[in-house]
Each structure stands twice: as structure tokens, then as C-alpha cells.
Enzyme design. Structure first.
Site, PDB file in Angstrom:
ATOM      1  N   ILE A  52       0.808  -1.222   0.000  1.00  0.00           N
ATOM      2  CA  ILE A  52       0.000   0.000   0.000  1.00  0.00           C
ATOM      3  C   ILE A  52       0.841   1.271   0.000  1.00  0.00           C
ATOM      4  O   ILE A  52       0.292   2.378  -0.013  1.00  0.00           O
ATOM      5  CB  ILE A  52      -0.951   0.023   1.214  1.00  0.00           C
ATOM      6  N   GLY A  53       2.154   1.135   0.001  1.00  0.00           N
ATOM      7  CA  GLY A  53       2.999   2.319  -0.020  1.00  0.00           C
ATOM      8  C   GLY A  53       4.441   1.954  -0.268  1.00  0.00           C
ATOM      9  O   GLY A  53       4.897   0.878   0.130  1.00  0.00           O
ATOM     10  N   GLU A  54       5.150   2.847  -0.959  1.00  0.00           N
ATOM     11  CA  GLU A  54       6.559   2.585  -1.239  1.00  0.00           C
ATOM     12  C   GLU A  54       7.299   3.913  -1.307  1.00  0.00           C
ATOM     13  O   GLU A  54       6.881   4.844  -1.982  1.00  0.00           O
ATOM     14  CB  GLU A  54       6.706   1.834  -2.563  1.00  0.00           C
ATOM     15  N   GLY A  55       8.391   4.006  -0.549  1.00  0.00           N
ATOM     16  CA  GLY A  55       9.196   5.219  -0.526  1.00  0.00           C
ATOM     17  C   GLY A  55      10.664   4.901  -0.730  1.00  0.00           C
ATOM     18  O   GLY A  55      11.041   3.769  -1.075  1.00  0.00           O
ATOM     19  N   PHE A  57      13.049   4.791   1.528  1.00  0.00           N
ATOM     20  CA  PHE A  57      13.683   4.017   2.590  1.00  0.00           C
ATOM     21  C   PHE A  57      12.829   2.868   3.119  1.00  0.00           C
ATOM     22  O   PHE A  57      13.249   2.154   4.017  1.00  0.00           O
ATOM     23  CB  PHE A  57      14.056   4.937   3.756  1.00  0.00           C
ATOM     24  N   SER A  58      11.625   2.681   2.600  1.00  0.00           N
ATOM     25  CA  SER A  58      10.764   1.631   3.147  1.00  0.00           C
ATOM     26  C   SER A  58       9.634   1.282   2.187  1.00  0.00           C
ATOM     27  O   SER A  58       9.352   2.027   1.246  1.00  0.00           O
ATOM     28  CB  SER A  58      10.166   2.074   4.488  1.00  0.00           C
ATOM     29  N   LYS A  78       5.614  -1.959   7.961  1.00  0.00           N
ATOM     30  CA  LYS A  78       6.600  -1.109   7.303  1.00  0.00           C
ATOM     31  C   LYS A  78       7.937  -1.839   7.264  1.00  0.00           C
ATOM     32  O   LYS A  78       8.593  -2.027   8.289  1.00  0.00           O
ATOM     33  CB  LYS A  78       6.742   0.220   8.049  1.00  0.00           C
ATOM     34  N   ASP A 165       9.550  15.746   7.168  1.00  0.00           N
ATOM     35  CA  ASP A 165       8.942  15.293   5.916  1.00  0.00           C
ATOM     36  C   ASP A 165       7.416  15.405   5.996  1.00  0.00           C
ATOM     37  O   ASP A 165       6.694  14.457   5.669  1.00  0.00           O
ATOM     38  CB  ASP A 165       9.363  13.857   5.603  1.00  0.00           C
TER      39      ASP A 165
END
Length: 482
Positions: A52-55, A57-58, A78, A165
Site C-alpha cells: 500500500i505504499g513505497e518510498g 527508505f521503506s 513497514k 517530511d
């Protein structure tokens, strides 16, 4: 967290079971299978459903667990990148455990670790994507949104945490329930008097020299150093397997090549630091610029949300950088335009800020924190109400006299209709709603107070920028419980 073990299952079976309820792409299936492989203990508790999420650093996954009372709960997992520095990981955990779980700040439920793989387990909060709702929020929705963001910022700033951030994707929002949650402390730093012990460790790590054109990324090295025993102590409180420290060689900064005679070492340019640079607006780098010392300053955050003191690499950055980011979010909410600032580098980002706040004002503010800005042309300060109401569609573009930079925001259909029907119902570039709809949503009655708060959040000088505690006392929120 009291979860009943779901029984040992293979990664393939887990993914297939997830697919039966929710169709997911093949590459996500591969990522989930890999996560089960590197952290087998996850499969005994969680059924990972989706990514459900990607950045940078994680990566965040949605997972389901059966609790001891028989109920099923959703969690966000995470997974931190393997090169994350152990102090950075532990500092994020400490922020979540000390400040999280209250005042619109996400808490932590559990943590898994095997070798260099770490997964932080947090409650899952169902939320809407900001870009999908920014144009559909009523003024009252916007007022509540910014109020609860300020409450979260006041809370973490009380502990001496600088989030660094702040952006809509890190402030989860459920419009129906009016629930909010500040997430992702992976880039957090501490103020000099921070109550988060491990953020003090990061202050030392972040003071290492780095190139003026780049940002030191402590996530890029992971060598074990004396003093990181505090990290192990925190992580040992969670069930994990033995940690194996790793060493990663970091890349060196590239230097500017200088032509010199054979067998002769280049000498440092002998120039006075008081001399004025003479390569401005040329295609070369002069000796004065080459002789300047490298500037050491944090530069984390997301492009478009960085404060002026971050863009100009001011070394003394505090909680005011979070307040600027909150101001940019409010600017998007009031104008219906997201993202509001979109720049490929820091200089363009600074120019975009000047377009809104004025070049003279930006240069004067920079002087207060020891920076000098040169602008090739004068840019006037804009009226924030006129700017936002024009972008949202409440004012005529012809009447607003906004700079050419904003003409690209106009809806093509609006430009075509302007010639034939000046009195028509205008549409906002961000929300594409008629005047009647905007009035029904309360936008025609937005008070001056909200634009006054916006002005104080977007104060170019961090020393005078409004704090979260002061913002919550603003007349805009006089009918809300602080």
C-alpha cells in the site's frame, strides 16, 4: 499486541490465499513472498494482503491478523530497506513509542527483526488519497484538517522531534470519520533539547561533512560503531533473531577536476573570503566559489515542501521547517491545486517561492539566517486570498492579474470560454467545480483568518514563523477545542 498464531504456511500459500480475496499484481506477489522469506516469523501471525505504499527508505504492506479473542484486525507493516542505519531505525521506533499513539500521531504495535531486515507493525488506518479529495473538501473540512495537523505537530515538537517530511501522504486522513494520523518518522531529527535520546545520536551522525550539492544520507552506511548499544537495547525489546552487523562502503564525493602541470600538486586558490563571486550567470566556476568551504546542513524532505532555510542550506534548522510544510499543505487545500510547488531542483523551488512571497522579501529573510540570494528580476509579493480564490475558481483570471507562471494552471476549457462568455460560471483548475458548488461547500465565506494563518505559516523567516502551539490559538480555531 496479542495475536493468535495462524499456523506455519508457505509463502506461496499465503500469497495465493491473499489473491483469492484481493487481486494483486504479480510483482507485488513476488515482494510479499520475499518478505515472508526474509522474515519467516511474519507468516505465523499475519496474512499479507497487498502493498500500500513505497518510498525511498521503506515499503508498507497491508496485513491481517487473527487476535486471541477471535476477531481479525488490519495492520500496516513497514519494511525498512536493508541499508538503513541501526541508529536511524531505533530512533524512528523511539519516536513512535514515546510520542505516538495519541494526538493524531501514529503509534507502534510490534517490531520484527532478522539480521538486517526490520518490520515495524502499526495499526492500519483506512484513509483517502489526498490528490483524489483535495478539490472536493468543503471549507469546514479544510479547517478541521489543518487544525488536527497542527495538533500533531504541537505534540511531536513538545518532545523535541522535527519530523522533516511533513506532506499529505504522511498525514493520513479519513474524511468520513474525520480521523487523522501523522506517520513516517524515518527522517526525523531532534532539537538540541529533544527528549528522544536516540535523536541526539543522529545529531552527531548528521554533522559529518558532505557536498554542498548533495545530502548526506545516513541510511547509506550501516557500520557498527561504539555507542550503538542503545540501539540494540531498544530492538531487543521486540521478538527477533540475532542481529548481524554489516559494513557497507559508502561512495566518496567527487571533486572538481583542475588542470595542473605534470608532477605538480594543485594549490588551493588564494582568495579572500570577502571577495564577491565573479562567475554569476556565466558558464564557469570561479576560484572564489571553488575555495569556499563545504556547507553542512540537513536537506531532507520532499521537493515542494522544503522550507526556504532548507533550500538555502541553513545549518540551524528547527521545528519551523515542519510549520512551513504545513503552510504548503494549507496553500494546496485553499487553492485546490496539488501539488502546489513542483520543482526539479532547489533553485527552481526557491524561485517558485519567490513568485508567491516576493523576491525582495525572500532576500531579506535569507539575510537573517546568514544567506545571500541574487535574483535577476523583481518579483512582487502576491495577495494569498486573491491567489487561492483565483486558482479555485471564485475569481476571474482577468481580474486577478496573476503572473504568467500561473497561467498554466488554467483549465483549457476555461480559456476558450473566456472569450465568448466573460460572466460564465468559472471552474477551478484544482477542483473543476462551478461557482454554485463552491458556494455550497462554503468557499465563498472563507474568512480572512484562514489567509492570515496561511501568511504566518509561510513566513520566510523561521525565527518569526508561527509555532504549532501559537497556530492552535489563532482566531480561526476559536470555536474548536484545543
Amino acid at each position: 499486541m496479542e495475536a493468535a498464531p495462524t499456523g506455519q504456511r508457505s509463502s506461496h500459500q499465503s500469497v495465493e490465499k491473499g489473491r483469492s480475496r484481493h487481486k494483486i499484481p504479480r510483482d507485488v506477489e513476488t515482494d510479499i513472498a520475499y518478505l515472508y522469506e526474509v522474515l519467516p516469523q511474519l507468516s505465523r501471525i499475519f496474512r499479507i494482503i497487498d502493498k500500500i505504499g513505497e518510498g525511498t527508505f521503506s515499503t508498507v504492506y497491508l496485513a491481517e491478523a487473527q487476535m486471541t479473542d477471535g476477531s481479525r484486525r488490519m495492520f500496516a507493516l513497514k519494511h525498512l530497506i536493508p541499508t538503513s542505519h541501526p541508529v536511524r531505525i531505533a530512533a524512528e521506533l523511539q519516536c513512535l513509542t514515546v510520542a505516538g499513539g495519541t494526538e493524531n500521531v501514529m503509534g507502534v504495535t510490534y517490531c520484527f527483526r532478522k539480521e538486517h531486515h526490520v518490520v515495524i507493525v502499526m495499526p492500519y488506518m483506512e484513509h483517502q488519497t489526498f490528490v483524489d479529495i483535495v478539490g472536493s473538501l468543503s471549507f469546514e473540512d479544510v479547517k478541521h484538517y489543518i487544525f488536527h495537523l497542527l495538533k500533531a505537530l504541537r505534540h511531536i515538537h513538545k518532545f523535541g522531534i522535527i519530523h522533516r517530511d511533513i506532506k499529505p501522504t504522511n498525514f493520513l486522513f479519513n474524511q468520513q470519520r474525520r480521523e487523522y494520523s501523522l506517520v513516517d518518522f524515518g527522517l526525523a531529527q531532534g532539537t538540541p533539547d529533544t527528549q528522544i535520546e536516540l535523536l541526539k545520536e543522529l545529531l552527531g551522525l548528521d554533522k559529518a561533512p558532505r557536498s554542498v550539492f548533495g545530502e548526506k544520507n545516513i541510511n547509506g552506511t550501516n557500520s557498527h560503531k561504539p555507542g550503538t548499544d542503545k540501539v540494540e537495547g531498544l530492538l531487543l525489546k521486540t521478538k527477533r533473531e540475532e542481529v548481524i552487523p554489516r559494513k557497507i562502503v559508502s561512495s566518496k564525493h567527487r571533486s572538481v577536476p583542475v588542470r595542473t602541470p605534470l608532477n605538480q600538486k594543485p594549490k588551493a586558490p588564494a582568495v579572500s573570503p570577502m571577495l564577491t563571486c565573479n562567475c554569476f550567470m556565466t558558464d564557469r566556476v570561479c576560484n572564489i566559489c571553488l575555495s569556499r568551504k563545504q556547507q553542512v546542513a540537513p536537506r531532507a524532505g520532499t521537493p515542494g515542501f522544503r522550507a526556504p532555510e532548507v533550500l538555502t542550506k541553513c545549518p540551524n534548522q528547527g521545528t519551523a521547517i515542519d510549520m512551513w510544510s504545513a503552510g504548503v499543505i494549507l496553500l494546496s487545500l485553499l487553492s485546490g491545486r496539488y501539488p502546489f510547488f513542483k520543482a526539479s531542483d532547489d533553485l527552481i523551488a526557491l524561485t517558485q517561492i519567490m513568485t508567491i512571497r516576493g523576491s525582495r522579501e525572500t532576500k531579506e529573510a535569507a539575510k537573517t539566517f546568514g544567506k545571500s540570494i541574487v535574483c535577476s528580476r523583481e518579483l512582487p509579493r502576491l495577495d494569498l486570498r486573491i491567489l487561492c480564490e483565483t486558482l479555485r475558481g471564485l475569481r476571474s483570471w482577468d481580474d486577478a492579474s496573476l503572473p504568467a507562471e500561473f497561467q498554466a494552471s488554467r483549465n483549457p476549457a476555461e480559456v476558450k470560454q473566456d472569450a465568448g462568455s466573460p460572466a460564465r460560471k468559472r471552474m477551478s483548475s484544482g477542483s473543476l467545480r462551478s461557482i454554485a458548488e463552491l458556494q455550497e461547500m462554503g468557499w465563498d465565506k472563507a474568512p480572512d483568518d484562514v489567509y492570515d494563518l496561511l501568511d504566518k505559516l509561510l513566513d520566510l523567516n523561521p525565527a518569526t514563523r508561527i509555532t504549532a502551539s501559537m497556530a492552535l490559538q489563532h482566531p480561526l480555531f476559536k470555536d474548536m477545542t484545543v
